[in-house]
Write an enzyme that holds these catalytic residues in place. Structure first.
Site, PDB file in Angstrom:
ATOM      1  N   ASP A  41       3.674   1.167   0.410  1.00 46.43           N
ATOM      2  CA  ASP A  41       2.573   0.281   0.809  1.00 46.43           C
ATOM      3  C   ASP A  41       3.112  -0.803   1.740  1.00 46.43           C
ATOM      4  OD1 ASP A  41      -0.042  -0.528   0.866  1.00 46.43           O
ATOM      5  OD2 ASP A  41       0.045  -1.673  -0.995  1.00 46.43           O
TER       6      ASP A  41
ATOM      7  N   ALA B 293      -6.128  -6.670  -9.154  1.00 50.44           N
ATOM      8  CA  ALA B 293      -5.498  -7.892  -9.669  1.00 50.44           C
ATOM      9  C   ALA B 293      -5.507  -8.980  -8.601  1.00 50.44           C
ATOM     10  CB  ALA B 293      -4.058  -7.585 -10.096  1.00 50.44           C
TER      11      ALA B 293
END
Length: 527
Positions: A296, A135
């Site tokens: 992350d 994305a």
């Protein structure tokens, strides 16, 4: 197979051959054919012989694009499958690709929202703010008078994240090929069955398809935000649920200092010691209090609030990858660290076997010695300089030699811990990780294994025992009565069989069988 599929397969094989990845294949009739193709069909030679195999593999995956990059990132968390040097290289893969056309992004967003962007947004920027394999994100503002919009949101700056067009078809094509390759591996490599390549691809497919639904990222962000509501340590931007769909999510835009910009943090007067300690505290709070952690947390996803620099607060974005731990995982983590810092390698070895992750027939003495040889040199450093992430990494590497299947969620945690530690020491080189983390480990162990934990467990089970203890005397009396009847029958049977002296072995067998049945029946009635 269609022409485009053949072309796609050709490009993939060509890339792997250019980087000499086929050199890792064992001698086999299938692999001899591949090496023959290099010389006849492709006319290629390994152009990167001066590089290590791990580096060549990383470069090849990077060249193949988004789906293969993500495969490499996932494989880097499976240290039961790869040697440490290869896993370390794969962990360096960067999920960064060129953005797609902003007009296409606009069309994708409008399709998901079911109306023109101008219905709700002003100042939509068609130039992507950032772009990744799945994305990319664009900026905009909520309109002042947008329909069905809370007053507090009017004029607020937002970020819109939108999936890449045709990403589904790209993924399907590459996954199909990955499954074919995975099915060949057990045929050409003796260790192939233990590696379970088809299961690895299936796990990857599940993770990848999860990322194709941006509502999962929305849900992760909402949970993390709730976990740290009103916390001075961490802020997670708000998600605007009414504008979130499978292919588009809309969230609050934040402004902060990138955590990697040390110079600007100093210029802002940031308390660097407290900031570094809070990074470790945020991580261990997520792990031991919430069992749910942002996985992350590389520098690109972490910012520092410009306000109140003397009481610094982290800002976390991109919650697409999270880790979840159960009590078993947390106990392994806490006890491993405590046993390691106590240099109790026997306990470390016993714990790995007791957990069921290492075969039960593992020689504990050898296992203990292996941990000792790898971990003891770490104590050449002062305690304050020891890295938790490297401790875990050493434990995993030793356990791998003893056929331990390292749990993916723990490797994900180990990678995140390395990020946090590296960041903490970059911010404040004197950071004492053990001193900062020890209270969290000790508190969790006390809560799980101390007197309070025992009392809590008893309280939880009291309703069950209260319900069943009432019937216990009656059940015991019934069982004893039944046992007396059975015993009388056994005595009678014993006398009868004793008369048949020509079949003594049969007699012993029947007596043993009946006695066993009687004992089983008694246990059954009591239960």
């Amino acid at each position: 197979m269609q022409i485009k599929d053949i072309s796609h397969l050709y490009n993939i094989i060509k890339t792997f051959l250019l980087y000499g990845i086929d050199e890792a294949l064992p001698q086999h009739r299938y692999t001899r054919a591949i090496r023959c193709w290099r010389k006849t069909l492709f006319w290629l030679r390994n152009q990167h012989k001066d590089k290590t195999f791990g580096l060549r593999l990383r470069l090849a995956l990077q060249e193949l694009g988004p789906v293969w990059i993500k495969l490499g990132q996932m494989l880097s968390t499976r240290r039961d499958l790869f040697p440490p040097d290869i896993a370390d290289e794969l962990a360096l893969l960067q999920d960064q690709v060129d953005p797609f056309d902003g007009k296409i992004a606009r069309a994708q967003i409008e399709k998901a929202l079911g109306a023109p962007l101008e219905t709700w947004f002003d100042e939509f920027n068609e130039t992507a703010l950032a772009s990744a394999s799945i994305a990319q994100v664009h900026t905009a503002k909520f309109k002042q008078n947008a329909p069905h919009l809370e007053n507090r949101l009017a004029g607020k700056e937002v970020v819109l994240k939108v999936l890449r067009p045709n990403i589904q078809q790209m993924i399907n094509a590459d996954l199909s090929l990955m499954y074919k390759v995975a099915s060949w591996i057990p045929r050409i490599k003796a260790e192939g069955r233990r590696l379970r390549p088809v299961e690895v691809v299936r796990e990857y497919e599940k993770n990848l398809r999860d990322e194709l639904d941006l509502r999962r990222e929305m849900a992760n962000a909402i949970q993390l935000r709730a976990n740290f509501e009103n916390s001075p340590m961490l802020y997670i931007p708000e998600m605007y649920k009414q504008f979130c769909h499978q292919t588009v999510i809309v969230m609050e835009r934040i402004y902060g200092i990138p955590v990697s910009n040390i110079e600007e943090l100093h210029a802002n007067g940031t308390n660097m010691k407290l900031l570094a300690e809070r990074g470790v505290q945020v991580f261990f709070t997520q792990v031991f209090r919430d069992s749910f952690f942002h996985a992350d947390m590389h520098p690109g996803n972490i910012f520092v609030n410009r306000a109140h620099p003397d009481d610094p607060q982290y800002i976390g974005i991109d919650c697409g990858i999270v880790g979840r731990l159960n009590d078993h995982d947390k106990r392994y983590l806490a006890e491993s660290f405590v046993a390691f810092f106590n240099r109790d390698y026997r306990r470390v070895a016993e714990m790995h076997v007791a957990s069921g992750w290492t075969p039960k027939d593992t020689n504990i003495d050898d296992f203990e010695q292996a941990f000792r040889e790898v971990c003891e040199p770490i104590f050449a450093k002062p305690l304050s300089e020891i890295s938790f992430g490297h401790v875990l990494l050493n434990l995993f590497n030793v356990a791998r030699e003893y056929n331990m299947e390292v749990q993916p969620q723990l490797v994900l945690l180990q990678k995140t811990l390395l990020y946090i530690e590296g960041l903490g020491r970059q911010l404040y080189p004197q950071l004492d990780l053990w001193d900062t983390a020890k209270p969290f480990l000790q508190k969790w162990l006390d809560e799980q294994m101390g007197i309070k934990a025992f009392t809590k467990s008893v309280k939880q089970k009291l309703p069950y025992w209260r319900e069943h203890l009432v019937d216990l005397p009656e059940n015991v009396m019934d069982a004893l009565a039944q046992q007396k009847i059975i015993a009388d029958e056994l005595i009678h049977l014993n006398r009868t069989l004793a008369k048949k002296r020509n079949i003594p072995h049969f007699t012993s067998f029947i007596l043993g069988l009946c006695t066993g049945l009687a004992i089983w029946l008694l246990i059954y009635l009591l239960s």
